[in-house]
Scaffold this motif. Structure first.
Motif, PDB file in Angstrom:
ATOM      1  N   SER A   1       0.814  -1.205   0.000  1.00 49.79           N
ATOM      2  CA  SER A   1       0.000   0.000   0.000  1.00 49.79           C
ATOM      3  C   SER A   1       0.851   1.260   0.000  1.00 49.79           C
ATOM      4  O   SER A   1       0.340   2.344  -0.202  1.00 49.79           O
TER       5      SER A   1
ATOM      6  N   SER B   1     -11.592   6.290   7.468  1.00 48.00           N
ATOM      7  CA  SER B   1     -12.681   5.576   6.817  1.00 48.00           C
ATOM      8  C   SER B   1     -13.223   4.515   7.765  1.00 48.00           C
ATOM      9  O   SER B   1     -12.496   3.972   8.597  1.00 48.00           O
TER      10      SER B   1
ATOM     11  N   HIS C   1     -13.912  -2.694   8.680  1.00 43.88           N
ATOM     12  CA  HIS C   1     -12.664  -1.995   8.973  1.00 43.88           C
ATOM     13  C   HIS C   1     -12.936  -0.541   9.341  1.00 43.88           C
ATOM     14  O   HIS C   1     -13.824   0.094   8.813  1.00 43.88           O
TER      15      HIS C   1
ATOM     16  N   SER D   1      -6.434   6.363   6.790  1.00 49.12           N
ATOM     17  CA  SER D   1      -5.985   6.012   5.450  1.00 49.12           C
ATOM     18  C   SER D   1      -5.096   7.126   4.945  1.00 49.12           C
ATOM     19  O   SER D   1      -5.287   8.292   5.284  1.00 49.12           O
TER      20      SER D   1
ATOM     21  N   GLN E   1      -1.971   3.937  -1.253  1.00 47.73           N
ATOM     22  CA  GLN E   1      -2.963   4.062  -0.199  1.00 47.73           C
ATOM     23  C   GLN E   1      -2.598   3.117   0.918  1.00 47.73           C
ATOM     24  O   GLN E   1      -2.115   2.025   0.676  1.00 47.73           O
TER      25      GLN E   1
ATOM     26  N   THR F   1      -4.007   1.887   5.033  1.00 50.08           N
ATOM     27  CA  THR F   1      -4.996   2.006   6.085  1.00 50.08           C
ATOM     28  C   THR F   1      -4.366   1.522   7.377  1.00 50.08           C
ATOM     29  O   THR F   1      -3.663   0.528   7.390  1.00 50.08           O
TER      30      THR F   1
ATOM     31  N   SER G   1      -5.292   0.289  11.097  1.00 51.09           N
ATOM     32  CA  SER G   1      -6.394  -0.214  11.899  1.00 51.09           C
ATOM     33  C   SER G   1      -6.349   0.347  13.308  1.00 51.09           C
ATOM     34  O   SER G   1      -5.289   0.684  13.838  1.00 51.09           O
TER      35      SER G   1
END
Length: 126
Positions: free
Chosen positions: A40, A84, A89, A93, A115, A117, A119
Protein backbone atom coordinates in the motif's frame (compact mmCIF):
# COMPACT_ATOMS: atom_id res chain seq x y z
CA UNK A 1 11.75 21.55 12.50
CA UNK A 2 10.09 21.55 9.12
CA UNK A 3 6.54 20.20 9.10
CA UNK A 4 5.20 18.24 6.14
CA UNK A 5 2.61 19.64 3.77
CA UNK A 6 -0.05 17.11 4.81
CA UNK A 7 -3.80 17.43 4.26
CA UNK A 8 -5.95 16.15 7.11
CA UNK A 9 -9.59 15.59 6.19
CA UNK A 10 -12.34 16.57 8.64
CA UNK A 11 -13.03 12.87 9.29
CA UNK A 12 -9.37 12.22 10.20
CA UNK A 13 -9.27 15.34 12.41
CA UNK A 14 -12.39 14.16 14.25
CA UNK A 15 -10.85 10.71 14.78
CA UNK A 16 -7.59 12.19 16.12
CA UNK A 17 -9.47 14.56 18.42
CA UNK A 18 -11.58 11.70 19.84
CA UNK A 19 -8.58 9.40 20.33
CA UNK A 20 -6.79 12.07 22.37
CA UNK A 21 -9.86 13.30 24.26
CA UNK A 22 -10.87 9.82 25.46
CA UNK A 23 -7.35 8.61 26.25
CA UNK A 24 -5.41 8.61 29.50
CA UNK A 25 -3.70 11.81 28.21
CA UNK A 26 -6.45 14.23 27.05
CA UNK A 27 -4.02 17.15 27.27
CA UNK A 28 -1.42 15.24 25.25
CA UNK A 29 -1.39 14.35 21.58
CA UNK A 30 -1.37 11.54 19.07
CA UNK A 31 2.07 10.27 17.99
CA UNK A 32 1.94 9.07 14.41
CA UNK A 33 4.76 6.94 13.05
CA UNK A 34 4.47 6.45 9.28
CA UNK A 35 7.18 4.69 7.30
CA UNK A 36 7.43 3.54 3.69
CA UNK A 37 6.64 -0.11 3.19
CA UNK A 38 4.18 -2.72 2.10
CA UNK A 39 2.15 -2.92 -1.07
CA UNK A 40 0.00 0.00 0.00
CA UNK A 41 3.03 2.27 0.24
CA UNK A 42 2.87 2.93 3.98
CA UNK A 43 3.20 1.23 7.32
CA UNK A 44 1.84 3.20 10.27
CA UNK A 45 1.34 3.06 14.02
CA UNK A 46 -0.15 5.59 16.38
CA UNK A 47 -0.36 6.08 20.12
CA UNK A 48 -1.59 8.79 22.46
CA UNK A 49 1.14 10.30 24.65
CA UNK A 50 1.26 13.00 27.30
CA UNK A 51 4.11 14.81 25.48
CA UNK A 52 6.16 14.46 22.30
CA UNK A 53 9.23 12.21 22.29
CA UNK A 54 12.70 13.63 21.64
CA UNK A 55 12.97 14.69 18.00
CA UNK A 56 9.21 14.81 17.39
CA UNK A 57 7.68 17.86 15.75
CA UNK A 58 4.19 19.05 16.67
CA UNK A 59 1.57 19.42 13.97
CA UNK A 60 -1.63 21.13 15.08
CA UNK A 61 -4.79 19.54 13.71
CA UNK A 62 -7.42 21.98 14.84
CA UNK A 63 -6.86 22.22 18.60
CA UNK A 64 -5.18 18.79 18.91
CA UNK A 65 -1.46 18.08 18.76
CA UNK A 66 -0.04 15.38 16.49
CA UNK A 67 3.52 14.33 17.28
CA UNK A 68 5.55 13.41 14.19
CA UNK A 69 8.98 11.76 14.31
CA UNK A 70 11.42 12.66 11.52
CA UNK A 71 10.62 9.58 9.39
CA UNK A 72 6.90 10.44 9.47
CA UNK A 73 7.52 14.04 8.46
CA UNK A 74 9.42 12.94 5.35
CA UNK A 75 6.83 10.33 4.30
CA UNK A 76 3.76 12.49 4.89
CA UNK A 77 4.79 15.43 2.69
CA UNK A 78 2.11 15.82 -0.01
CA UNK A 79 -0.11 13.11 1.52
CA UNK A 80 -3.80 13.29 2.39
CA UNK A 81 -4.75 11.63 5.67
CA UNK A 82 -8.35 10.45 5.97
CA UNK A 83 -10.46 8.26 8.26
CA UNK A 84 -12.68 5.58 6.82
CA UNK A 85 -15.17 3.27 8.47
CA UNK A 86 -16.94 0.23 7.07
CA UNK A 87 -18.57 -2.87 8.56
CA UNK A 88 -15.24 -4.72 8.34
CA UNK A 89 -12.66 -1.99 8.97
CA UNK A 90 -12.10 1.43 10.48
CA UNK A 91 -8.94 3.48 10.68
CA UNK A 92 -6.70 6.13 9.18
CA UNK A 93 -5.99 6.01 5.45
CA UNK A 94 -3.17 7.75 3.57
CA UNK A 95 -3.19 8.77 -0.09
CA UNK A 96 -0.22 10.14 -2.01
CA UNK A 97 -1.26 11.21 -5.53
CA UNK A 98 2.39 11.47 -6.62
CA UNK A 99 3.33 7.87 -5.78
CA UNK A 100 3.52 5.07 -8.33
CA UNK A 101 1.27 2.02 -7.99
CA UNK A 102 2.60 -1.18 -6.46
CA UNK A 103 4.55 -3.32 -8.92
CA UNK A 104 4.02 -6.64 -7.13
CA UNK A 105 0.41 -7.07 -8.26
CA UNK A 106 -0.19 -9.22 -11.30
CA UNK A 107 -3.71 -7.88 -11.59
CA UNK A 108 -4.51 -5.17 -14.08
CA UNK A 109 -7.10 -3.84 -11.63
CA UNK A 110 -4.65 -2.71 -8.97
CA UNK A 111 -5.89 -0.44 -6.19
CA UNK A 112 -5.29 3.29 -6.22
CA UNK A 113 -1.58 4.10 -5.84
CA UNK A 114 0.00 4.59 -2.43
CA UNK A 115 -2.96 4.06 -0.20
CA UNK A 116 -2.60 2.66 3.27
CA UNK A 117 -5.00 2.01 6.08
CA UNK A 118 -4.10 1.89 9.74
CA UNK A 119 -6.39 -0.21 11.90
CA UNK A 120 -7.58 0.84 15.32
CA UNK A 121 -5.88 -2.35 16.55
CA UNK A 122 -2.50 -0.63 16.07
CA UNK A 123 -3.25 1.86 18.86
CA UNK A 124 -0.76 1.41 21.67
CA UNK A 125 -0.81 2.81 25.17
CA UNK A 126 2.40 4.11 26.71
Amino acid sequence: MILPNVTVTPAAAKFIRRMVRFSDHPAGGMRLLVTPGGCSGYSAEFSVLAAPMDGDAELMVGDVRVFLPAESRMVLDGVTMDFSESPTHSGLSFFNPAAAPCACSSSGDAAKPAQATVSLDSLKRH
